[in-house]
Scaffold this motif. Sequence first.
Motif, PDB file in Angstrom:
ATOM      1  N   PRO A 120     -31.028 -10.092 -13.368  1.00 41.26           N
ATOM      2  CA  PRO A 120     -32.474  -9.885 -13.259  1.00 41.26           C
ATOM      3  C   PRO A 120     -32.786  -8.460 -12.781  1.00 41.26           C
ATOM      4  O   PRO A 120     -31.914  -7.737 -12.314  1.00 41.26           O
ATOM      5  N   ASP A 121     -34.049  -8.103 -12.887  1.00 44.61           N
ATOM      6  CA  ASP A 121     -34.510  -6.838 -12.331  1.00 44.61           C
ATOM      7  C   ASP A 121     -34.642  -6.998 -10.815  1.00 44.61           C
ATOM      8  O   ASP A 121     -35.351  -7.897 -10.337  1.00 44.61           O
ATOM      9  N   LEU A 122     -33.974  -6.140 -10.059  1.00 51.41           N
ATOM     10  CA  LEU A 122     -33.946  -6.239  -8.604  1.00 51.41           C
ATOM     11  C   LEU A 122     -34.402  -4.920  -7.996  1.00 51.41           C
ATOM     12  O   LEU A 122     -33.865  -3.860  -8.308  1.00 51.41           O
ATOM     13  N   ARG A 123     -35.388  -5.019  -7.122  1.00 48.92           N
ATOM     14  CA  ARG A 123     -35.880  -3.836  -6.423  1.00 48.92           C
ATOM     15  C   ARG A 123     -35.913  -4.153  -4.923  1.00 48.92           C
ATOM     16  O   ARG A 123     -36.396  -5.205  -4.518  1.00 48.92           O
ATOM     17  N   MET A 124     -35.399  -3.206  -4.134  1.00 51.16           N
ATOM     18  CA  MET A 124     -35.346  -3.407  -2.679  1.00 51.16           C
ATOM     19  C   MET A 124     -36.060  -2.258  -1.980  1.00 51.16           C
ATOM     20  O   MET A 124     -36.011  -1.116  -2.428  1.00 51.16           O
ATOM     21  N   ILE A 125     -36.716  -2.601  -0.861  1.00 51.89           N
ATOM     22  CA  ILE A 125     -37.417  -1.616  -0.064  1.00 51.89           C
ATOM     23  C   ILE A 125     -37.484  -2.109   1.366  1.00 51.89           C
ATOM     24  O   ILE A 125     -37.417  -3.323   1.617  1.00 51.89           O
ATOM     25  N   GLN A 126     -37.599  -1.199   2.313  1.00 52.96           N
ATOM     26  CA  GLN A 126     -37.794  -1.567   3.712  1.00 52.96           C
ATOM     27  C   GLN A 126     -39.281  -1.816   3.964  1.00 52.96           C
ATOM     28  O   GLN A 126     -40.128  -0.985   3.639  1.00 52.96           O
ATOM     29  N   ARG A 127     -39.584  -2.956   4.577  1.00 53.45           N
ATOM     30  CA  ARG A 127     -40.971  -3.325   4.845  1.00 53.45           C
ATOM     31  C   ARG A 127     -41.165  -3.569   6.344  1.00 53.45           C
ATOM     32  O   ARG A 127     -40.255  -4.016   7.040  1.00 53.45           O
ATOM     33  N   PRO A 128     -42.361  -3.305   6.885  1.00 49.79           N
ATOM     34  CA  PRO A 128     -42.613  -3.491   8.323  1.00 49.79           C
ATOM     35  C   PRO A 128     -42.516  -4.952   8.725  1.00 49.79           C
ATOM     36  O   PRO A 128     -42.845  -5.858   7.953  1.00 49.79           O
ATOM     37  N   VAL A 129     -42.085  -5.179   9.990  1.00 49.46           N
ATOM     38  CA  VAL A 129     -41.809  -6.543  10.438  1.00 49.46           C
ATOM     39  C   VAL A 129     -43.041  -7.262  10.950  1.00 49.46           C
ATOM     40  O   VAL A 129     -43.075  -8.490  10.989  1.00 49.46           O
ATOM     41  N   GLY A 130     -44.063  -6.522  11.416  1.00 47.42           N
ATOM     42  CA  GLY A 130     -45.237  -7.159  12.002  1.00 47.42           C
ATOM     43  C   GLY A 130     -45.559  -6.535  13.345  1.00 47.42           C
ATOM     44  O   GLY A 130     -45.030  -5.484  13.713  1.00 47.42           O
ATOM     45  N   PRO A 131     -46.422  -7.175  14.148  1.00 39.76           N
ATOM     46  CA  PRO A 131     -46.803  -6.612  15.448  1.00 39.76           C
ATOM     47  C   PRO A 131     -45.605  -6.414  16.377  1.00 39.76           C
ATOM     48  O   PRO A 131     -44.732  -7.275  16.486  1.00 39.76           O
ATOM     49  N   CYS A 469     -36.128  -7.833  -1.003  1.00 38.93           N
ATOM     50  CA  CYS A 469     -35.759  -7.684  -2.413  1.00 38.93           C
ATOM     51  C   CYS A 469     -36.794  -8.405  -3.277  1.00 38.93           C
ATOM     52  O   CYS A 469     -37.179  -9.544  -2.991  1.00 38.93           O
ATOM     53  N   PHE A 470     -37.250  -7.734  -4.336  1.00 42.70           N
ATOM     54  CA  PHE A 470     -38.228  -8.300  -5.275  1.00 42.70           C
ATOM     55  C   PHE A 470     -37.537  -8.477  -6.628  1.00 42.70           C
ATOM     56  O   PHE A 470     -37.040  -7.510  -7.211  1.00 42.70           O
ATOM     57  N   GLN A 471     -37.524  -9.706  -7.115  1.00 41.06           N
ATOM     58  CA  GLN A 471     -36.795 -10.029  -8.339  1.00 41.06           C
ATOM     59  C   GLN A 471     -37.765 -10.373  -9.463  1.00 41.06           C
ATOM     60  O   GLN A 471     -38.558 -11.316  -9.359  1.00 41.06           O
ATOM     61  N   ASN A 472     -37.728  -9.553 -10.502  1.00 43.80           N
ATOM     62  CA  ASN A 472     -38.517  -9.778 -11.720  1.00 43.80           C
ATOM     63  C   ASN A 472     -40.024  -9.813 -11.464  1.00 43.80           C
ATOM     64  O   ASN A 472     -40.777 -10.445 -12.212  1.00 43.80           O
ATOM     65  N   LEU A 473     -40.480  -9.140 -10.407  1.00 42.83           N
ATOM     66  CA  LEU A 473     -41.920  -9.127 -10.143  1.00 42.83           C
ATOM     67  C   LEU A 473     -42.611  -8.055 -10.978  1.00 42.83           C
ATOM     68  O   LEU A 473     -42.074  -6.954 -11.160  1.00 42.83           O
ATOM     69  N   PRO A 474     -43.801  -8.365 -11.484  1.00 41.46           N
ATOM     70  CA  PRO A 474     -44.555  -7.331 -12.199  1.00 41.46           C
ATOM     71  C   PRO A 474     -45.021  -6.245 -11.233  1.00 41.46           C
ATOM     72  O   PRO A 474     -45.181  -6.482 -10.029  1.00 41.46           O
TER      73      PRO A 474
END
Length: 484
Positions: A120-131, A469-474
Amino acid sequence: MTHPRDGQHLILGRWQDADGQDAVDAAARAAEAAFPEFAALSRDARAGFLEAIADAIEARADAITETGAAETGLPTARLQGERGRTTGQLRLFADHIRKGDYLDRRHDVALPDRQPLPRPDLRMIQRPVGPVAVFGASNFPLAFSTAGGDTASALAAGCPVVVKGHPAHPETGRIVAEAILEAVGRTGMPAGVFAYLDGAGHQTGQALVRHPLIRAVGFTGSLGGGRALFDLCAARPEPIPFYGELGSINPCFLLPAAMAARGDQIAQGWAASLTMGAGQFCTNPGVVIVPADKADAFAGAAAAALADAPAQGMLTDGIAQSFRDGVAAVAGAATPVTVAEASGRNARPAVFRATASAFLNNPDLAHEVFGPLGLIVAADGDAQMLDVARALDGQLTVTLQMDEGDTDLAARLMPVLERKAGRILANGWPTGVEVSDAMVHGGPYPASTNFGATSVGTLAIRRWLRPVCFQNLPDALLPHDLRD
């Protein structure tokens, strides 16, 4: 100095009377409400916010210096330099997030024809955890407190911040908090992206780390206080990471060739570093390990360098008393070299010496004493110096004073020291921490609670991020920084 607002909390731009639990709940709920919008902002918008905070702090420069000096006893020049470091950190993180490298973006393109199975198409990125909850430090009322490195890196990551101010400098914290809230309004950040809680008791801090909407904690302070909060974080129904920087004795290995060539100079440098800021730095070089045949000369040179050292004010009466208690404890296990008494909130340097065998057999000698206390450990040969290195707990720093003739011994020490400390220095002193991309201010426990993190430098932002990781997301559903 009086503090007429003690026991009040700056939340969403207004002062209010509240007990610890109610104030924490209001701040945490506001932070959670702000999180989706703040995390979705462009990196440039968040960078502009950080720069606006720096500008607002500089606009209050005189008030911050005057108030900070009155509360802490720190000299004007020290506070002015620390303010520059604080605003510099904010601007450094603004530059850092604009570049985008911290996101660690990765893309594995789809392979629909791969055998035996497609990819599949796989894209990874660092995202903030929250407060994020941040605890201010006693010894740095600016650079490690309200708008310090923890706050700057968390806001840069896209995480709202709730600060628990330190009771050693509450009014200084409030002035800086008001600067941050001014920047919130000026740049149109969502309400709740920042809150400041004060109060001298433990109730507010405990409620903060237990609150289910807080997703991570940053702390700089004592081993006892930090470990108590760490345990609270771990005991939550949903445990959260606790990034505590808890102190260090910062041992210095003074190798034979260097000692033969410049022993007096090394003693003078150690004395200056030991007494800088009344020894109230987490990187204070509290222990030096010297060849036994050089110990007498080194102790004499150090005593001479400290002979006229003036009394210096400690940050609080409690810290001054803890220093005196620490001196008394070491005096029961080591031989005094020079011990100068001081009264009240003041401290003067105290230096002791012990054999390496005594150091290895008495764990109390390896405990940090916050203040200008130094211990000279006399090692009988290279093997005993290595034994001391192996016995050390985790440290923020380890220093090698060495010349070319010491390279072989240093090479044998390095595999040991690399596992003990977050920063290893040659021919310098650890007091003074550069704020930069390559800096590591952390280390194995008990120096810090997470050996893979740093509280200084741009890598500090990684504490408040997690990989997704985002898999096959538009593209329309992806974070903006991942879209084609």
